[in-house]
Design an enzyme around this catalytic site. Structure first.
Site, PDB file in Angstrom:
ATOM      1  N   GLU A  94       0.763  -1.255  -0.143  1.00  0.00           N
ATOM      2  CA  GLU A  94       0.124  -0.217   0.054  1.00  0.00           C
ATOM      3  C   GLU A  94       0.911   1.456  -0.064  1.00  0.00           C
ATOM      4  OE1 GLU A  94      -1.362   1.868   3.574  1.00  0.00           O
ATOM      5  OE2 GLU A  94      -1.479   0.099   4.852  1.00  0.00           O
ATOM      6  N   LYS A 101      -3.316  -1.933  15.867  1.00  0.00           N
ATOM      7  CA  LYS A 101      -3.006  -0.926  16.985  1.00  0.00           C
ATOM      8  C   LYS A 101      -3.827  -0.540  17.963  1.00  0.00           C
ATOM      9  CE  LYS A 101       0.531   1.853  14.829  1.00  0.00           C
ATOM     10  NZ  LYS A 101       0.516   2.403  13.235  1.00  0.00           N
TER      11      LYS A 101
HETATM   12  N1  PSU Z   1      -2.599   1.533  10.583  1.00  0.00           N
HETATM   13  C1  PSU Z   1      -1.333   1.726  10.588  1.00  0.00           C
HETATM   14  N2  PSU Z   1      -0.762   2.236   9.723  1.00  0.00           N
HETATM   15  C2  PSU Z   1      -1.344   2.820   8.797  1.00  0.00           C
HETATM   16  C3  PSU Z   1      -2.882   2.722   8.615  1.00  0.00           C
HETATM   17  C4  PSU Z   1      -3.495   2.183   9.609  1.00  0.00           C
HETATM   18  O1  PSU Z   1      -0.988   1.203  11.852  1.00  0.00           O
HETATM   19  O2  PSU Z   1      -0.503   3.402   7.728  1.00  0.00           O
HETATM   20  C5  PSU Z   1      -3.282   3.183   7.352  1.00  0.00           C
HETATM   21  C6  PSU Z   1      -3.683   2.068   6.454  1.00  0.00           C
HETATM   22  O3  PSU Z   1      -3.503   2.416   5.065  1.00  0.00           O
HETATM   23  C7  PSU Z   1      -5.069   1.812   6.656  1.00  0.00           C
HETATM   24  C8  PSU Z   1      -5.493   3.204   6.975  1.00  0.00           C
HETATM   25  O4  PSU Z   1      -5.842   1.260   5.352  1.00  0.00           O
HETATM   26  O5  PSU Z   1      -4.452   3.812   7.748  1.00  0.00           O
HETATM   27  C9  PSU Z   1      -6.859   3.074   7.681  1.00  0.00           C
HETATM   28  O6  PSU Z   1      -7.319   4.187   7.548  1.00  0.00           O
HETATM   29  P1  PSU Z   1      -8.797   4.489   8.499  1.00  0.00           P
HETATM   30  O7  PSU Z   1      -8.796   4.421   9.667  1.00  0.00           O
HETATM   31  O8  PSU Z   1      -9.177   6.037   8.076  1.00  0.00           O
HETATM   32  O9  PSU Z   1      -9.757   3.854   7.684  1.00  0.00           O
END
Ligand code: PSU
Ligand code: MN
Length: 308
Positions: free
Chosen positions: A26, A162
């Site tokens: 990604e 996390k």
């Molecule tokens: N969690 C992490 N590192 C990240 C992300 C999530 O520990 O870089 C990023 C990933 O790209 C994940 C996105 O798909 O954040 C999720 O964002 P949201 O919670 O806004 O859906």
């Protein structure tokens, strides 16, 4: 779909033509997950880890009205150094709009799964996925990554969720959506910086070949959706849960105080935790992404060997 819309790098196109293993990566982790220039170094090292493990890396992003599957050095550099507020953070909802607007977009787990599947790539490595945020009962903040895992057939290797998320609620939603959560090599679920979340895993596999076989069986059974593989961070890079809990609490409080909402929540928390740990969280983050890239390459190799 037109070749203009989905643009494979020469390296990825060659691997595909030969039926060689490919691992999708990604780009939101580059633009919104880590600061420059570490983000660029990490992106390059993760690609190298995939290659060293016998597969071809395909980092995915949207640029110039095209979905790019596999980025060259200049594209990686551009993504890494562009300020966060000038890159769209793409999920299912905004992927098409970003293409229409001709803007640069970084793909989250959800959008990377969609693009990988369009390109015929079945395995994807990242750090952490999005999930159910703490307080979701009032904010309704549940990442679109979970829905995507329920509908798109890609195996996603991560290091667990996390502690900024509500892990038990995230698991409940994944179960409701029918997404298998497979712990690699241990009986408990890892929690990103720590090897153990204290929650037991419903599924455990120790052999990448079984993970590949399981994905193929889902396809044979007509079951939509992917698999989530949770791979514990290597021992030597682990940060104990007791150390991270107060830091995460502080970051969450700061997000509320500063009125951070919607798409900005996850990037804000990642940045705040980085500051609060003086970079230690970033070192752990890098180690676990590399570890996931190596496991994903082994799964992709098995998938290719099994004829998938
Ligand atoms: N969690 C992490 N590192 C990240 C992300 C999530 O520990 O870089 C990023 C990933 O790209 C994940 C996105 O798909 O954040 C999720 O964002 P949201 O919670 O806004 O859906
Ligand atoms: Mn969200």
């Amino acid at each position: 779909m037109s070749a203009e819309l989905l643009s494979l790098s020469p390296e990825v196109a060659a691997a595909k033509a030969k039926g060689q293993p490919i691992v999708a990566l990604e780009s939101t982790i580059i633009t919104h997950g880590m600061p420059y220039p570490r983000n660029l170094q990490v992106a390059t090292r993760v690609e190298a880890a995939v290659r060293d493990s016998g597969a071809t890396p395909a980092t995915i992003a949207v640029m110039g009205g095209r979905i790019r599957i596999g980025l060259d050095g200049a594209m990686l550099q551009h993504l890494a150094e562009t300020p966060q507020d000038q890159v769209m953070k793409l999920s299912r909802a905004d992927l098409a709009a970003c293409l229409a607007l001709g803007r640069t977009g970084a793909t989250t787990v959800a959008a990377t799964m969609i693009c990988a599947h369009l390109a015929g790539i079945a395995t994807f490595a990242t750090g952490g996925i999005g999930g159910v945020h703490r307080g979701a009962e009032s904010s309704f903040d549940i990442s679109a990554d979970l829905q995507e895992l329920a509908r798109t057939p890609v195996t996603v290797v991560c290091a667990g969720a996390k502690a900024i998320l509500d892990l038990p609620k995230t698991l409940e939603v994944l179960e409701t959506l029918g997404v298998p959560v497979i712990a690699f090599g241990q009986d408990t679920l890892p929690a990103f910086w720590s090897r153990d979340s204290g929650l037991s895993a419903l599924l455990r596999m120790d052999d990448p070949g079984l993970i590949a076989a399981s994905a193929d069986l889902r396809r044979q059974l007509g079951l939509a959706g992917g698999q989530l593989v949770v791979n514990p961070i290597p021992h030597e890079h682990e940060i104990p849960r007791e150390v991270m809990i107060p830091i995460v609490e502080t970051a969450l409080r700061d997000a509320v105080t500063q009125g951070i909402t919607a798409k900005s929540v996850t990037p804000f928390l990642l940045q705040r935790i980085l500051e609060l740990t003086q970079g230690r969280s970033l070192d752990a983050n890098i180690a676990l992404v590399l570890n996931n890239a190596r496991l994903a390459a082994r799964i992709a190799t098995e998938t290719a060997r099994q004829g998938g």
